[in-house]
Motif scaffolding. Sequence first.
Motif, short mmCIF file in Angstrom:
data_model
loop_
_atom_site.label_atom_id
_atom_site.label_comp_id
_atom_site.label_asym_id
_atom_site.label_seq_id
_atom_site.Cartn_x
_atom_site.Cartn_y
_atom_site.Cartn_z
N THR A 61 1.98 -6.38 -10.68
CA THR A 61 1.50 -7.76 -10.63
C THR A 61 1.08 -8.19 -9.24
O THR A 61 0.49 -9.26 -9.08
CB THR A 61 2.60 -8.71 -11.13
OG1 THR A 61 3.78 -8.53 -10.32
CG2 THR A 61 2.94 -8.45 -12.59
N ASP A 62 1.39 -7.37 -8.23
CA ASP A 62 1.11 -7.76 -6.85
C ASP A 62 0.39 -6.68 -6.05
O ASP A 62 0.35 -6.72 -4.83
CB ASP A 62 2.42 -8.13 -6.14
CG ASP A 62 3.44 -6.99 -6.17
OD1 ASP A 62 3.20 -5.97 -6.86
OD2 ASP A 62 4.48 -7.13 -5.49
N ALA A 63 -0.16 -5.69 -6.76
CA ALA A 63 -0.86 -4.59 -6.07
C ALA A 63 -1.80 -3.92 -7.07
O ALA A 63 -1.70 -4.13 -8.28
CB ALA A 63 0.15 -3.57 -5.52
N ASP A 64 -2.70 -3.10 -6.56
CA ASP A 64 -3.66 -2.40 -7.40
C ASP A 64 -3.03 -1.10 -7.89
O ASP A 64 -3.18 -0.04 -7.27
CB ASP A 64 -4.94 -2.12 -6.60
CG ASP A 64 -6.03 -1.47 -7.45
OD1 ASP A 64 -5.90 -1.48 -8.69
OD2 ASP A 64 -7.00 -0.95 -6.87
N PHE A 65 -2.28 -1.20 -8.98
CA PHE A 65 -1.59 -0.03 -9.53
C PHE A 65 -1.41 -0.20 -11.02
O PHE A 65 -0.91 -1.23 -11.49
CB PHE A 65 -0.20 0.14 -8.89
CG PHE A 65 0.59 1.29 -9.45
CD1 PHE A 65 0.33 2.59 -9.06
CD2 PHE A 65 1.58 1.05 -10.39
CE1 PHE A 65 1.06 3.66 -9.60
CE2 PHE A 65 2.32 2.11 -10.93
CZ PHE A 65 2.06 3.41 -10.53
N ALA A 114 5.11 -5.83 -13.65
CA ALA A 114 6.18 -6.16 -12.70
C ALA A 114 5.66 -5.93 -11.29
O ALA A 114 4.64 -5.23 -11.09
CB ALA A 114 7.41 -5.30 -12.95
N PRO A 115 6.33 -6.47 -10.27
CA PRO A 115 5.96 -6.17 -8.89
C PRO A 115 6.04 -4.67 -8.61
O PRO A 115 6.86 -3.96 -9.22
CB PRO A 115 6.99 -6.94 -8.07
CG PRO A 115 7.44 -8.05 -8.98
CD PRO A 115 7.42 -7.46 -10.35
N ASP A 144 0.83 -1.21 0.00
CA ASP A 144 0.00 0.00 0.00
C ASP A 144 0.86 1.26 0.00
O ASP A 144 0.55 2.24 -0.69
CB ASP A 144 -0.99 0.00 1.17
CG ASP A 144 -0.32 -0.04 2.53
OD1 ASP A 144 0.84 -0.50 2.64
OD2 ASP A 144 -0.96 0.38 3.52
N ALA A 145 1.97 1.23 0.73
CA ALA A 145 2.88 2.38 0.76
C ALA A 145 3.55 2.56 -0.59
O ALA A 145 3.70 3.69 -1.09
CB ALA A 145 3.92 2.19 1.86
#
Length: 198
Positions: free
Chosen positions: A164-168, A178-179, A134-135
Amino acid sequence: MDEHTVWRHIGTQRRELADLIEGLDTDPRVWATPSLCEGWTVRDVAAHLTHGTLPLPRMLFEATRSGFRFDAVVDRMARADRSTPTQIASTLRSVADSRRHPPGTSAVEPLIDLLVHGQDLCVPLGIDRPVPADAAVTAAQRVWDMGFPFRARRRYVGRRLVATDADFAVGEGREVAAPIRDLLLLLTGRRVAVAGAG
């Protein structure tokens, strides 16, 4: 992300980085390792982390010495700082909960500094340092929106950057996935291996 949560993350990052810096090998070669931050060593980056909460009069003095050129001020201060790792760690802990930040910046800029420079220190030393998703999303969105000094939106014209691992997701064009940690480093100008980013 609300401002209270931003500052909570900042405090956590400062304490964690203080522990990390204090725990590094004292061998001068470790501290002379080139960081991901171009032109700076691991030691320069660590010292820089303590400068964001300096009192305004000191910041104005330093800015005057460098002709009010942002990059020159930051670079000179980092290279000239002779603090030991123990002193750097102690300073980070002492300002962990400080809400002071450079004039003209938001509360998110210190968070960007800590997340990115934490990687600048760790990656060259082979240390895997996770970032809170989140940060990192909040930091990456701010970098995308702010223009100077990163100009990420201009550098990645024609790309859609997707975590690939967050809502962005930002931008339009060919997808680069990418991560979020790697995307944050890309957006701030670090050389990281992300397929399709070039």
